[in-house]
Design a protein around this motif. Structure first.
Motif, mmCIF file in Angstrom:
data_model
loop_
_atom_site.group_PDB
_atom_site.id
_atom_site.type_symbol
_atom_site.label_atom_id
_atom_site.label_comp_id
_atom_site.label_asym_id
_atom_site.label_seq_id
_atom_site.Cartn_x
_atom_site.Cartn_y
_atom_site.Cartn_z
ATOM 1 N N GLU A 11 -27.358 14.004 -2.670
ATOM 2 C CA GLU A 11 -25.387 14.809 -2.539
ATOM 3 C C GLU A 11 -24.555 13.688 -3.344
ATOM 4 O OE1 GLU A 11 -28.672 16.354 0.375
ATOM 5 O OE2 GLU A 11 -27.414 13.783 0.084
ATOM 6 N N ILE A 12 -24.629 12.704 -2.866
ATOM 7 C CA ILE A 12 -23.514 11.562 -2.973
ATOM 8 C C ILE A 12 -23.962 10.849 -4.885
ATOM 9 C CG2 ILE A 12 -21.935 9.618 -3.103
ATOM 10 C CD1 ILE A 12 -21.386 11.946 -0.587
ATOM 11 N N ASN A 13 -24.999 10.613 -5.045
ATOM 12 C CA ASN A 13 -25.673 10.421 -6.784
ATOM 13 C C ASN A 13 -25.104 11.325 -7.724
ATOM 14 O OD1 ASN A 13 -27.868 10.370 -8.299
ATOM 15 N ND2 ASN A 13 -26.683 8.067 -8.522
ATOM 16 N N HIS A 14 -25.493 13.041 -6.997
ATOM 17 C CA HIS A 14 -25.313 13.399 -8.245
ATOM 18 C C HIS A 14 -23.549 13.632 -8.170
ATOM 19 C CE1 HIS A 14 -25.826 17.650 -10.706
ATOM 20 N NE2 HIS A 14 -25.689 18.191 -9.520
ATOM 21 N N TRP A 15 -23.278 13.792 -7.137
ATOM 22 C CA TRP A 15 -20.875 13.782 -7.105
ATOM 23 C C TRP A 15 -20.879 13.192 -8.147
ATOM 24 C CZ3 TRP A 15 -17.053 10.613 -6.269
ATOM 25 C CH2 TRP A 15 -15.626 11.961 -5.546
ATOM 26 N N ASN A 16 -21.622 11.357 -7.932
ATOM 27 C CA ASN A 16 -20.989 10.488 -8.893
ATOM 28 C C ASN A 16 -20.805 11.300 -10.403
ATOM 29 O OD1 ASN A 16 -19.791 8.110 -6.999
ATOM 30 N ND2 ASN A 16 -21.723 7.854 -6.649
ATOM 31 N N VAL A 17 -22.118 11.500 -10.891
ATOM 32 C CA VAL A 17 -22.530 11.717 -12.415
ATOM 33 C C VAL A 17 -21.283 12.898 -12.462
ATOM 34 C CG1 VAL A 17 -23.856 13.292 -13.631
ATOM 35 C CG2 VAL A 17 -24.309 11.374 -11.729
ATOM 36 N N TYR A 18 -20.795 13.547 -12.042
ATOM 37 C CA TYR A 18 -20.102 15.891 -12.415
ATOM 38 C C TYR A 18 -19.197 15.036 -11.470
ATOM 39 C CZ TYR A 18 -20.425 17.909 -7.433
ATOM 40 O OH TYR A 18 -20.512 17.985 -6.525
ATOM 41 N N MET A 19 -18.726 14.135 -11.050
ATOM 42 C CA MET A 19 -17.454 14.668 -10.388
ATOM 43 C C MET A 19 -16.268 13.095 -11.189
ATOM 44 S SD MET A 19 -16.045 16.573 -8.631
ATOM 45 C CE MET A 19 -13.896 17.368 -8.222
ATOM 46 N N THR A 21 -16.876 8.032 -12.585
ATOM 47 C CA THR A 21 -17.597 6.608 -11.972
ATOM 48 C C THR A 21 -18.424 5.684 -12.861
ATOM 49 O OG1 THR A 21 -19.410 7.689 -11.549
ATOM 50 C CG2 THR A 21 -17.243 8.394 -10.252
ATOM 51 N N GLY A 22 -18.826 5.846 -14.129
ATOM 52 C CA GLY A 22 -19.990 5.078 -14.492
ATOM 53 C C GLY A 22 -21.251 5.536 -14.348
ATOM 54 N N VAL A 23 -21.521 5.847 -13.534
ATOM 55 C CA VAL A 23 -23.115 6.468 -13.365
ATOM 56 C C VAL A 23 -23.325 7.719 -13.515
ATOM 57 C CG1 VAL A 23 -24.210 7.925 -11.309
ATOM 58 C CG2 VAL A 23 -22.147 6.025 -10.513
ATOM 59 N N ASP A 24 -24.492 7.438 -14.956
ATOM 60 C CA ASP A 24 -24.694 8.818 -15.526
ATOM 61 C C ASP A 24 -25.760 9.530 -15.453
ATOM 62 O OD1 ASP A 24 -22.521 7.563 -17.665
ATOM 63 O OD2 ASP A 24 -23.993 6.426 -18.118
ATOM 64 N N PRO A 25 -25.956 10.783 -15.511
ATOM 65 C CA PRO A 25 -27.049 11.344 -15.117
ATOM 66 C C PRO A 25 -28.731 10.787 -15.498
ATOM 67 C CG PRO A 25 -25.394 12.789 -16.795
ATOM 68 C CD PRO A 25 -24.972 11.165 -16.916
ATOM 69 N N GLY A 26 -29.643 11.403 -14.845
ATOM 70 C CA GLY A 26 -30.626 10.412 -14.839
ATOM 71 C C GLY A 26 -31.385 10.991 -13.548
ATOM 72 N N THR A 27 -31.380 12.134 -12.725
ATOM 73 C CA THR A 27 -32.348 12.639 -11.986
ATOM 74 C C THR A 27 -32.458 14.034 -12.403
ATOM 75 O OG1 THR A 27 -31.275 12.889 -10.343
ATOM 76 C CG2 THR A 27 -31.453 10.693 -10.590
ATOM 77 N N THR A 28 -33.328 14.716 -11.509
ATOM 78 C CA THR A 28 -33.652 15.959 -11.970
ATOM 79 C C THR A 28 -32.725 16.875 -11.428
ATOM 80 O OG1 THR A 28 -34.493 15.906 -9.803
ATOM 81 C CG2 THR A 28 -35.899 16.244 -12.218
ATOM 82 N N TYR A 29 -31.456 16.670 -10.468
ATOM 83 C CA TYR A 29 -30.464 17.394 -9.515
ATOM 84 C C TYR A 29 -29.347 17.232 -10.520
ATOM 85 C CZ TYR A 29 -30.374 12.570 -7.092
ATOM 86 O OH TYR A 29 -29.764 11.429 -7.000
ATOM 87 N N GLU A 75 -21.321 23.385 -11.682
ATOM 88 C CA GLU A 75 -20.922 21.870 -10.633
ATOM 89 C C GLU A 75 -19.462 21.403 -11.328
ATOM 90 O OE1 GLU A 75 -24.945 21.908 -7.596
ATOM 91 O OE2 GLU A 75 -24.706 21.159 -10.273
ATOM 92 N N TYR A 76 -20.416 20.937 -12.814
ATOM 93 C CA TYR A 76 -19.748 19.654 -13.383
ATOM 94 C C TYR A 76 -18.249 20.287 -13.957
ATOM 95 C CZ TYR A 76 -24.076 17.441 -14.616
ATOM 96 O OH TYR A 76 -24.798 16.082 -14.373
ATOM 97 N N VAL A 77 -17.835 21.713 -14.254
ATOM 98 C CA VAL A 77 -16.874 22.735 -14.449
ATOM 99 C C VAL A 77 -16.001 22.318 -12.910
ATOM 100 C CG1 VAL A 77 -15.368 24.479 -14.588
ATOM 101 C CG2 VAL A 77 -17.811 24.359 -16.314
ATOM 102 N N ALA A 78 -16.341 22.232 -12.150
ATOM 103 C CA ALA A 78 -15.544 21.820 -10.901
ATOM 104 C C ALA A 78 -15.850 20.404 -10.636
ATOM 105 C CB ALA A 78 -16.694 22.047 -9.888
#
Length: 348
Positions: free
Chosen positions: A223-231, A234-242, A255-258
């Motif tokens: 939940e937090i890792n994905h939030w860091n990607v789309y919100m 943060t410097g956390v880039d996409p890298g997981t299936t979610y 989710e990305y639009v939000a």
């Protein structure tokens, strides 16, 4: 611009940019033209080429399709003396860094550098990214951070105008077994995972290591890792299936639009990641042996010597070859050969 490209180049613009040769042609076409309408000539590409500015990582990715070719049988990923190797000969531990494929790739990087600002040889990440985010360069070859930063209205004027693709290939890789460059009908595509090994560490001097670990574990939850990607940025880039869209993952464009993304930008950005991870037949491997930091550092210096015109690409990589041979001997050739074979999955 496509009509003008056709008139000037004699063929349609290769908008898919499947090869570095395509990228170069488009960058050269746009460089020096006022294509953004601000009254000043603009850049074809922006690169961060300063020593210590992580540029050597990007040469790693650019050069891979010129050097690494798949095994002709199955599986394509099988490692042999001549296939799926980039760093060293897995039988002798001789550096491959000055191979004809590496040299041609450095010649390509040199040509690309001339399709952008002459100041690029002194640029780190920030300067290179700013040139792109300000709408002053057609291309930016860099980390995935650029995709999210392009959506930040405080830094970017290109939101809603972003395109992205995975690492291009080449139709002319070097075949080390045949000792010549190939002329392929389809590009040699080599997937890239440079930068995918970032991970948190806890200092042995930490006063509350358990609390540090708790924070790290919390950041690592889906939940937090994905939030860091789309919100946000943060410097956390996409890298997981979610983080991926179906059929590769479970994320939704909404989710990305939000999180502040333009919907089409998100599709291009995430789509480039997905293409790189799922649709490339082979991957470049990391160097994972003792002495790697020293080899990277001296390589970075010699690459800069080529980019700034102090050395030819061949001379720069020949110097890298000699320095790497010395470092290998310092650490112990037999020891490193064993570790190198294990790290790339080579079985004599």
């Amino acid at each position: 611009w496509q009509a003008e490209f056709r008139r000037e180049m004699g063929h349609d613009m290769p908008v898919k940019m499947e090869t570095w040769e395509d990228v170069l042609e488009i960058a050269q076409f746009f460089h020096g033209k006022d294509w953004n309408g601000d009254g000043d000539p603009d850049n074809g590409i922006t690169l961060h080429l300063k020593v210590g500015g992580q540029g050597f990582f990007h040469f790693m990715a650019l050069s891979a399709p010129y050097v690494v070719i798949p095994y002709p049988g199955e599986p394509k990923t099988k490692v042999t003396k001549y296939h799926n190797v980039y760093w060293f000969d897995p039988e002798t531990m001789e550096p491959l860094i000055n191979s004809p494929g590496h040299v041609r790739a450095l010649e390509m990087l040199l040509k690309l550098s001339k399709a952008g600002s002459p100041a690029m040889w002194g640029w780190s990440l920030g300067e290179a990214w700013a040139d792109f985010l300000s709408g002053n360069a057609v291309f930016c070859f860099s980390w995935g951070d650029v995709g999210s930063l392009s959506q930040d209205p405080t830094q970017s004027v290109i939101k809603g105008k972003l395109g992205a693709r995975g690492i291009p290939g080449t139709k002319h890789p070097y075949d080390m077994q045949k000792g010549r460059f190939l002329d392929l009908d389809k590009p040699n595509m080599v997937g890239n995972q440079v930068g995918c090994s970032w991970h948190p560490v806890i200092s042995k001097y930490a006063k509350d290591p358990d609390l540090c670990y708790y924070f790290i574990a919390w950041q690592s939850t889906p939940e937090i890792n994905h939030w860091n990607v789309y919100m946000g940025w943060t410097g956390v880039d996409p890298g997981t299936t979610y983080d991926w869209f179906p059929p590769y993952g479970t994320a939704k464009v909404e989710e990305y639009v939000a999180g502040g993304y333009d919907a089409e930008d998100a599709k291009y950005f995430i789509g480039a990641y997905q293409d790189n991870f799922y649709n490339y037949p082979i991957f470049q491997n990391y160097m994972r042996i003792p002495g790697t930091p020293e080899m990277h550092e001296i390589w970075d210096v010699h690459l800069s010597e080529a980019i700034t015109g102090q050395l030819t690409p061949q001379e720069a990589l020949d110097r890298t070859y000699e320095d790497w041979k010395r470092i290998v001997e310092d650490y112990g050739k037999d020891t490193l050969l064993k570790l190198y074979r294990e790290s790339i999955g080579y079985k004599p």
